[in-house]
Design a protein around this motif. Structure first.
Motif, mmCIF file in Angstrom:
data_model
loop_
_atom_site.group_PDB
_atom_site.id
_atom_site.type_symbol
_atom_site.label_atom_id
_atom_site.label_comp_id
_atom_site.label_asym_id
_atom_site.label_seq_id
_atom_site.Cartn_x
_atom_site.Cartn_y
_atom_site.Cartn_z
ATOM 1 N N LEU B 3 -6.498 -3.658 1.820
ATOM 2 C CA LEU B 3 -4.822 -3.295 2.017
ATOM 3 C C LEU B 3 -4.574 -3.519 3.450
ATOM 4 N N LEU B 5 -1.322 -3.610 6.129
ATOM 5 C CA LEU B 5 -0.091 -3.227 6.596
ATOM 6 C C LEU B 5 0.368 -4.168 7.807
ATOM 7 N N PHE B 336 5.301 12.064 -2.966
ATOM 8 C CA PHE B 336 4.126 11.220 -2.604
ATOM 9 C C PHE B 336 4.890 9.834 -2.652
ATOM 10 N N LEU B 339 7.348 9.166 -0.218
ATOM 11 C CA LEU B 339 6.826 8.720 1.455
ATOM 12 C C LEU B 339 6.038 7.286 1.318
ATOM 13 N N ALA B 340 5.417 7.206 0.243
ATOM 14 C CA ALA B 340 4.898 5.603 0.119
ATOM 15 C C ALA B 340 5.879 4.460 0.161
ATOM 16 N N SER B 343 7.261 3.895 3.671
ATOM 17 C CA SER B 343 6.288 3.159 4.511
ATOM 18 C C SER B 343 6.721 1.762 4.255
ATOM 19 N N TYR B 347 6.854 -1.383 7.034
ATOM 20 C CA TYR B 347 5.606 -2.498 6.801
ATOM 21 C C TYR B 347 5.801 -3.281 5.432
ATOM 22 N N PHE B 349 3.171 -4.714 2.626
ATOM 23 C CA PHE B 349 1.873 -4.559 2.186
ATOM 24 C C PHE B 349 1.169 -5.890 1.864
ATOM 25 N N VAL B 352 -5.861 -8.317 1.458
ATOM 26 C CA VAL B 352 -6.631 -9.444 1.786
ATOM 27 C C VAL B 352 -7.648 -9.374 1.198
#
Lengths: 305, 363
Positions: B3, B5, B336, B339-340, B343, B347, B349, B352
């Motif tokens: 993963l 960012l 959780f 907050l995720a 992000s 960014y 996600f 790769v």
């Protein structure tokens, strides 16, 4: 004399969970990650540790349950704070809130149950020595493990190459990354080590300290462990001193209550928490010249590829 | 597989708006799995949690009552967090406010004290909460001690102090040895808005607090300073903003609000001082602050939503024997996901599949 021995034994027992949890957090923080979820990982470790010991009748398996539970909690933290670059303070708080709920859920069925607590070492001849015998040769396994853990961490951080790399990640993640070190992977391992230690420290409480589980039994020890890491200036040696000092404060207030000192018990119970505040203030003040914290502590790192 | 960012050129406004909704959606999916693991019918459980409390008047009032302290505390915390000051001891400030306000109620009990009692209780509670919050703030500013740890330690101290008072000097002599003060006199009680109902004046105060915070942040220089110090500390230094002064100010305001919330809870729904007056309002308010994106209006909505989970949790326990701790798990998971999802604002996600396929010099 017997009283002195009893007090030393009690101090060691009260200090051990603090020492184990703080040692784990020290490694985590040395890699540059501030995991405020120690309390949450500890309390889940306590619930799972008790569950494991109660179901199998083995303290060792209970301890393993605690370690695995703490590690799994820390992986949630690693995924969020390292994988998704979320603010570490907020993630740590979330981990504690989740941990308190989870431990209540897991432990609900075990409240009121009892187990046989961890056995204490007994070596005929040595354990019988007055005063020092039981202190040195009559502890439960957790106490010896905690000492071995600190020595091991000291050796790892200052005497191995891997330890040097870990500290480099904590002081300057950009340089460590530029040198080709996998910063996020190293930090993930450090976070997992911290989680395993917190889980073990939590499991110690129902497995050796008291032979039963009560919800909320960690009672802020995870937070005190975090304060101890600050107290230690991120050095394992000072961590031992700090943990035993705090254990002594805890036992002192318990004994003072027993001696019937004319102070209400609640004020004595507040002592360890007040001591933490005072110690943090005194230390931070003494260090006004320059911080000893890992330079990159708590900062987000997203590698540019 | 890995993963990765990728920083967005600008923060995404769309995602900033929908991220709390995504987070709630993901939480509900997780809860369905958890209910199934607990052997409960997930659909019935969700109904008990989120729909049933909305269908009767009593529960609706109860939601507003529970949301009142959550919103008031969270508004104060949001100011701290915007200014990058980490007050996590609101629970302690709430308890100290409750204790300080109760002092007047206990001392005037049975006397013919007039209508000044309740306002005096409010003022004293807010002042005590602010002073209690100033301890970690001053330790931070003067000595550099971590405000996170000191503010949290003081929660335990406040809890023990309250316990001492209701078991010792303030215990109701006719209370069958229960650790509680006597019921407050009518002049020391928060008036109800609906005769015979649950809704009380505190909810109006909470709404006023939300409005005041919205004006402070959007329309005043202090509000601007708070936002800049948190978002761009370097720019704030060049601008000559005093970050330490803002830490003191935001801690004092959030302590005052938590203290006020404490006395409103005690003099309102509870009616007397006793241990366990808070089911963790000070900690749940942290979730409310983040779920509301540190925005006053968002906090109002988030506060009502988390109040719903408290009421829903109680109903699910009665109706389906689902343990109360599920509510705490729910709240933790929700934070959780919030907050995720936050992000995602900064960014992108990307998954790769191997780093070696990336050509040199790319990115």
């Amino acid at each position: 004399m017997e009283l002195v021995e009893a007090i030393i034994l009690a101090v060691l027992a009260a200090s051990t969970p603090l020492l184990i949890a703080a040692t784990g957090e020290l490694v985590t923080e040395r890699s540059g990650v501030l995991n405020l979820g120690v309390e949450g990982m500890m309390i889940v470790g306590a619930a799972c540790g008790f569950a494991g010991a109660w179901l199998t009748g083995s303290i060792l398996i209970g301890a393993l349950f605690g370690i695995v539970a703490g590690t799994m909690m820390s992986l949630i933290f690693a995924l969020m704070a390292l994988g998704l670059a979320v603010n570490q303070v907020a993630t740590g708080l979330a981990l504690t809130i989740l941990g308190v709920g989870l431990s209540g859920l897991i432990g609900a069925g075990f409240v009121g149950e009892r187990i046989t607590p961890a056995v204490h070492l007994f070596i005929p001849g040595l354990t019988d020595i007055p005063l020092v015998g039981r202190v040195l040769f009559g502890e439960d396994g957790f106490v010896y493990v905690s000492i071995a853990l600190v020595v091991g961490v000291w050796w790892f951080l200052y005497r191995t190459r891997a330890g040097l790399v870990l500290r480099a990640c904590g002081d300057n993640h950009v340089s460590a990354h530029a040198l080709g070190y996998p910063v996020l992977r190293i930090r993930t391992f450090a976070v997992m080590f911290g989680g395993a230690c917190a889980g073990l420290a939590g499991a110690y409480l129902p497995l050796a300290y008291t032979p039963f589980f009560i919800p909320g039994m960690t009672a802020g020890r995870g937070w005190i462990a975090l304060a101890l890491v600050v107290f230690s200036s991120w050095r394992p040696g000072r961590l031992v001193v700090g943990a035993y000092l705090f254990g002594a404060v805890t036992i002192l207030q318990l004994h003072a209550q027993g001696w019937g000192v004319g102070i209400p018990s609640q004020f004595m119970s507040a002592l360890p928490y007040l001591a933490t505040v005072i110690v943090l203030v005194l230390l931070s003040r003494a260090r006004s010249g320059g911080s000893t914290a890992p330079a990159a502590l708590g900062t987000v790192f997203v590698p540019d590829r | 597989m890995q993963l990765v960012l990728e920083k967005r050129a600008e923060r995404s406004g769309t995602i900033a708006l929908v991220s709390p909704l995504i987070a709630i959606g993901l939480t509900i999916v997780t809860m369905v799995i958890l209910f199934a693991l607990l052997g409960k019918n997930p659909l019935l459980a969700l109904h008990a949690y989120f729909i049933a409390p909305l269908t009767d008047g009593y529960s609706l009032q109860e939601i507003a009552v529970k949301a009142t302290p959550l919103v008031m505390i969270a508004i104060g915390l949001s100011l701290c967090y915007l200014a990058n000051a980490w007050n996590i001891g609101a629970e302690g400030q709430f308890l100290i406010g409750a204790v300080a306000g109760s002092w007047i109620a206990v001392k005037t009990q049975g006397t013919d004290a007039g209508v000044w009692v309740l306002p005096a209780m409010f003022v004293l509670a807010a002042a005590a909460g602010a002073l209690y919050a100033l301890i970690p703030a001053i330790c931070k500013v003067k000595f550099g001690a971590s405000e996170i740890l000191t503010s949290l330690m003081l929660v335990y101290v406040a809890d023990l102090f309250l316990d001492y008072l209701v078991r010792g000097p303030w215990r109701d002599p006719h209370g069958f040895n229960f650790p509680t003060t006597a019921e407050f006199d009518p002049v020391a009680t928060v008036p109800l808005l609906i005769e015979g109902g649950r809704l009380h004046l505190g909810s109006i105060i909470a709404l006023l607090v939300v409005a005041a915070a919205a004006i402070l942040l959007a329309r005043t220089i202090k509000g601007f300073e708070i936002r800049v110090v948190g978002a761009a500390p370097r720019a704030a230094r060049f601008g000559g903003f005093n970050a330490n002064q803002l830490i003191i100010l935001t801690f004092a305001v959030s302590g005052a609000l938590a203290g006020l919330a404490g006395i409103i809870e005690v003099a309102g729904p509870v009616g007397h001082l006793q241990p366990g007056i808070s089911p963790g309002y000070g900690f749940t308010a942290i979730i409310v602050a983040f779920l509301g994106r540190l925005n006053p209006l968002g906090i109002l909505i988030a506060g009502l939503f988390l109040a719903l989970t408290f009421i829903g949790g109680e109903q699910a326990q009665i109706a389906m024997k689902i343990p109360l701790d599920v509510t705490k798990v729910f709240q933790g998971i929700l934070l959780f996901y919030v907050l995720a999802c936050d992000s995602l604002i900064l960014y992108r996600f990307k998954l790769v599949f191997s780093n070696r396929q990336v050509p040199r010099g790319a990115g």
